[in-house]
Design a protein around this motif. Sequence first.
Motif, PDB file in Angstrom:
ATOM      1  N   MET A  16       0.823  -1.200   0.000  1.00 25.77           N
ATOM      2  CA  MET A  16       0.000   0.000   0.000  1.00 25.77           C
ATOM      3  C   MET A  16       0.861   1.256   0.000  1.00 25.77           C
ATOM      4  SD  MET A  16      -3.082  -1.036  -0.264  1.00 25.77           S
ATOM      5  CE  MET A  16      -3.532   0.667  -0.388  1.00 25.77           C
ATOM      6  N   TYR A  47      -1.825  -7.117  -6.659  1.00 25.92           N
ATOM      7  CA  TYR A  47      -2.952  -7.073  -5.725  1.00 25.92           C
ATOM      8  C   TYR A  47      -3.757  -8.370  -5.777  1.00 25.92           C
ATOM      9  CZ  TYR A  47      -2.628  -2.292  -4.004  1.00 25.92           C
ATOM     10  OH  TYR A  47      -2.218  -1.140  -3.350  1.00 25.92           O
ATOM     11  N   LYS A  53      -7.573  -5.933  -1.239  1.00 24.19           N
ATOM     12  CA  LYS A  53      -8.791  -5.346  -1.801  1.00 24.19           C
ATOM     13  C   LYS A  53      -8.438  -4.300  -2.865  1.00 24.19           C
ATOM     14  CE  LYS A  53     -11.610  -5.968   2.363  1.00 24.19           C
ATOM     15  NZ  LYS A  53     -12.396  -5.286   3.426  1.00 24.19           N
ATOM     16  N   GLN A  55     -10.319  -2.048  -3.970  1.00 22.25           N
ATOM     17  CA  GLN A  55     -10.847  -0.724  -3.618  1.00 22.25           C
ATOM     18  C   GLN A  55      -9.788   0.131  -2.941  1.00 22.25           C
ATOM     19  OE1 GLN A  55     -12.192  -3.671  -3.004  1.00 22.25           O
ATOM     20  NE2 GLN A  55     -14.434  -3.600  -2.858  1.00 22.25           N
ATOM     21  N   TYR A  56      -8.900  -0.510  -2.180  1.00 24.60           N
ATOM     22  CA  TYR A  56      -7.838   0.236  -1.509  1.00 24.60           C
ATOM     23  C   TYR A  56      -6.869   0.830  -2.528  1.00 24.60           C
ATOM     24  CZ  TYR A  56      -9.335  -1.682   2.999  1.00 24.60           C
ATOM     25  OH  TYR A  56     -10.060  -2.004   4.121  1.00 24.60           O
ATOM     26  N   THR A  59      -8.550   3.779  -4.267  1.00 22.99           N
ATOM     27  CA  THR A  59      -8.653   4.951  -3.387  1.00 22.99           C
ATOM     28  C   THR A  59      -7.327   5.686  -3.277  1.00 22.99           C
ATOM     29  OG1 THR A  59     -10.390   3.878  -2.101  1.00 22.99           O
ATOM     30  CG2 THR A  59      -9.258   5.735  -1.076  1.00 22.99           C
ATOM     31  N   PHE A 113      -4.780   1.560   5.368  1.00 24.75           N
ATOM     32  CA  PHE A 113      -5.266   0.437   4.567  1.00 24.75           C
ATOM     33  C   PHE A 113      -4.305  -0.750   4.657  1.00 24.75           C
ATOM     34  CE2 PHE A 113      -7.748   3.317   1.411  1.00 24.75           C
ATOM     35  CZ  PHE A 113      -8.731   3.478   2.366  1.00 24.75           C
ATOM     36  N   ARG A 116      -4.667  -2.680   7.882  1.00 25.13           N
ATOM     37  CA  ARG A 116      -5.875  -3.513   7.854  1.00 25.13           C
ATOM     38  C   ARG A 116      -5.636  -4.811   7.089  1.00 25.13           C
ATOM     39  NH1 ARG A 116     -10.683   0.813   6.280  1.00 25.13           N
ATOM     40  NH2 ARG A 116     -10.589   2.083   8.197  1.00 25.13           N
ATOM     41  N   GLU A 117      -5.023  -4.693   5.924  1.00 25.73           N
ATOM     42  CA  GLU A 117      -4.780  -5.881   5.104  1.00 25.73           C
ATOM     43  C   GLU A 117      -3.682  -6.762   5.690  1.00 25.73           C
ATOM     44  OE1 GLU A 117      -6.802  -6.456   1.717  1.00 25.73           O
ATOM     45  OE2 GLU A 117      -7.594  -5.821   3.652  1.00 25.73           O
TER      46      GLU A 117
END
Length: 219
Positions: A16, A47, A53, A55-56, A59, A113, A116-117
């Motif tokens: 990320m 990814y 995800k 979406q991350y 974003t 993010f 979290r992952e």
Amino acid sequence: MRLIVRIVKGDPLKVMIGTAILGISVALDGDGATTYLICTAALLPLYRRLGIKLQYMATVLLLSIGVMNMLPWGGPTARAASAMKVDVGELFMLLLPIMICGLAWVVLVAVIFGLREHRRLGVIKIDLSEETGQLTSVTNYRYLFNSALTIALLVMLILGILPMATLFMIAFAVAMLVNFPNLKHQKELLAKHAENVLAIVSLIFAAGILPASCPEQVW
């Protein structure tokens, strides 16, 4: 991308952060669509391989583009400067502290993010046994030269050594001579990108004409 994969070693947090750095770097050209296409095409396999995800990624890249689009050669800043009848370089210097804060926020969001992952997926081992091609000496020389030219141009733009248009014209001429010494290739390149250049120039002219043609009370 292979360098990024070797550095991150399957850690979603590092992926990320790398996404944020890559997005910011590619977005130096000031064009959001190009940045999104390049970064998405490069990062999507990684990814999917790690299960992060998507979406991350979207974003973080969109946040990077939103901040970097404030560069002087980006569309919004140039149009705003034209509409307000101010020098785009002076306007950019006022926006620079805001941009720095925005870039810090992009990296912070990427860290959030990534944490979290990391908790969800852990660190995943990636096989890098496949062979990679090597850059030729000519290509490597041009890459180093273009990188140095870009950095020098950015420094001179920020310092305001010359007007922005003059600096870009000089840098463009030097880059063309080094990368495309053949006159035929130069003509082909100019013809290829002329349509996009004319569209942007038309937008900037329109942004400058609109305020001048409307009554002051409208604004």
